[in-house]
Design a protein around this motif. Structure first.
Motif, PDB file in Angstrom:
ATOM      1  N   GLU A   1       0.959  -1.136  -0.665  1.00  0.00           N
ATOM      2  CA  GLU A   1      -0.176  -0.123  -0.226  1.00  0.00           C
ATOM      3  C   GLU A   1       0.661   1.102  -0.069  1.00  0.00           C
ATOM      4  OE1 GLU A   1      -3.279   0.604   0.187  1.00  0.00           O
ATOM      5  OE2 GLU A   1      -3.560  -1.346  -0.276  1.00  0.00           O
ATOM      6  N   ARG A   2       2.019   1.331  -0.255  1.00  0.00           N
ATOM      7  CA  ARG A   2       3.150   2.882   0.031  1.00  0.00           C
ATOM      8  C   ARG A   2       2.291   3.329  -1.463  1.00  0.00           C
ATOM      9  NH1 ARG A   2       8.830   0.331   1.688  1.00  0.00           N
ATOM     10  NH2 ARG A   2       8.809  -0.281   3.412  1.00  0.00           N
ATOM     11  N   THR A   3       2.582   4.319  -0.860  1.00  0.00           N
ATOM     12  CA  THR A   3       2.824   5.439  -2.017  1.00  0.00           C
ATOM     13  C   THR A   3       4.367   6.528  -2.217  1.00  0.00           C
ATOM     14  OG1 THR A   3       2.221   7.185  -0.934  1.00  0.00           O
ATOM     15  CG2 THR A   3       0.223   6.470  -1.368  1.00  0.00           C
ATOM     16  N   ALA A   4       4.154   6.573  -2.798  1.00  0.00           N
ATOM     17  CA  ALA A   4       5.370   7.583  -4.005  1.00  0.00           C
ATOM     18  C   ALA A   4       5.943   8.413  -2.765  1.00  0.00           C
ATOM     19  CB  ALA A   4       5.119   7.991  -4.810  1.00  0.00           C
ATOM     20  N   LEU A   5       4.927   9.029  -1.886  1.00  0.00           N
ATOM     21  CA  LEU A   5       5.304  10.035  -0.818  1.00  0.00           C
ATOM     22  C   LEU A   5       5.913   8.784   0.123  1.00  0.00           C
ATOM     23  CD1 LEU A   5       2.525  12.277  -0.992  1.00  0.00           C
ATOM     24  CD2 LEU A   5       5.108  12.301  -2.108  1.00  0.00           C
ATOM     25  N   THR A   6       4.904   8.460   0.647  1.00  0.00           N
ATOM     26  CA  THR A   6       5.785   7.221   1.884  1.00  0.00           C
ATOM     27  C   THR A   6       6.796   7.055   1.515  1.00  0.00           C
ATOM     28  OG1 THR A   6       3.674   6.371   2.250  1.00  0.00           O
ATOM     29  CG2 THR A   6       5.050   5.161   3.474  1.00  0.00           C
ATOM     30  N   GLU A   7       7.477   5.806   0.100  1.00  0.00           N
ATOM     31  CA  GLU A   7       9.000   6.044  -0.094  1.00  0.00           C
ATOM     32  C   GLU A   7       9.996   6.985   0.172  1.00  0.00           C
ATOM     33  OE1 GLU A   7       8.631   3.535  -3.586  1.00  0.00           O
ATOM     34  OE2 GLU A   7       7.237   2.294  -3.814  1.00  0.00           O
TER      35      GLU A   7
ATOM     36  N   ASN B   1      10.825   7.878   3.754  1.00  0.00           N
ATOM     37  CA  ASN B   1      11.235   6.347   3.823  1.00  0.00           C
ATOM     38  C   ASN B   1      13.147   6.036   3.269  1.00  0.00           C
ATOM     39  OD1 ASN B   1       9.851   5.764   6.024  1.00  0.00           O
ATOM     40  ND2 ASN B   1       8.479   4.355   4.398  1.00  0.00           N
ATOM     41  N   PHE B   2      12.890   6.998   2.707  1.00  0.00           N
ATOM     42  CA  PHE B   2      14.374   7.107   1.975  1.00  0.00           C
ATOM     43  C   PHE B   2      15.321   7.284   2.735  1.00  0.00           C
ATOM     44  CE2 PHE B   2      17.692   9.545  -1.112  1.00  0.00           C
ATOM     45  CZ  PHE B   2      17.626   8.108  -1.518  1.00  0.00           C
TER      46      PHE B   2
END
Length: 89
Positions: free
Chosen positions: A3-9, A12-13
Motif C-alpha cells: 500500500e506504499r505510495t510514492a510519498l511514503t517511499e 523512508n528514503f
C-alpha cells in the motif's frame, strides 16, 4: 500488494551517497572525485599534436571535391546482382 505510495517511499528514503557521510574526510574524497571528473585534465604534447593533426586532416578533406563511384556487379546470367542507393548531397 504493498500500500506504499510514492510519498511514503520518499519519506523512508535513506541517502547512501558518500556525500551524506558524517565523516568530513569521506565527503571530501567524494567531492574530489566528482570535481576530478568534471575539470579538464592536463594534456600532454602528444595529445595536442594529435588534435592538430586531426583538425588539419579534416580541413583537407573538407576542401577536396566530392568523389563519385560507379559500381556495376552482374550475376552470371547477365542481370544486375546489386542495387545500391546512397544519399546524394
Amino acid at each position: 500488494m504493498s500500500e506504499r505510495t510514492a510519498l511514503t517511499e520518499l519519506a523512508n528514503f535513506v541517502g547512501r551517497s558518500s556525500l551524506a557521510s558524517e565523516d568530513m574526510a569521506v565527503r571530501n574524497r567524494a567531492l574530489a572525485g566528482i570535481t576530478g571528473r568534471i575539470l579538464p585534465r592536463k594534456r600532454s604534447v602528444g595529445d595536442l599534436l594529435g588534435v592538430v593533426l586531426a583538425l588539419s586532416a579534416r580541413t583537407r578533406r573538407m576542401v577536396q571535391d566530392p568523389v563519385s563511384i560507379d559500381l556495376d556487379v552482374f550475376a552470371p546470367g547477365g542481370a544486375r546482382a546489386i542495387r545500391l542507393s546512397l544519399d546524394q548531397r
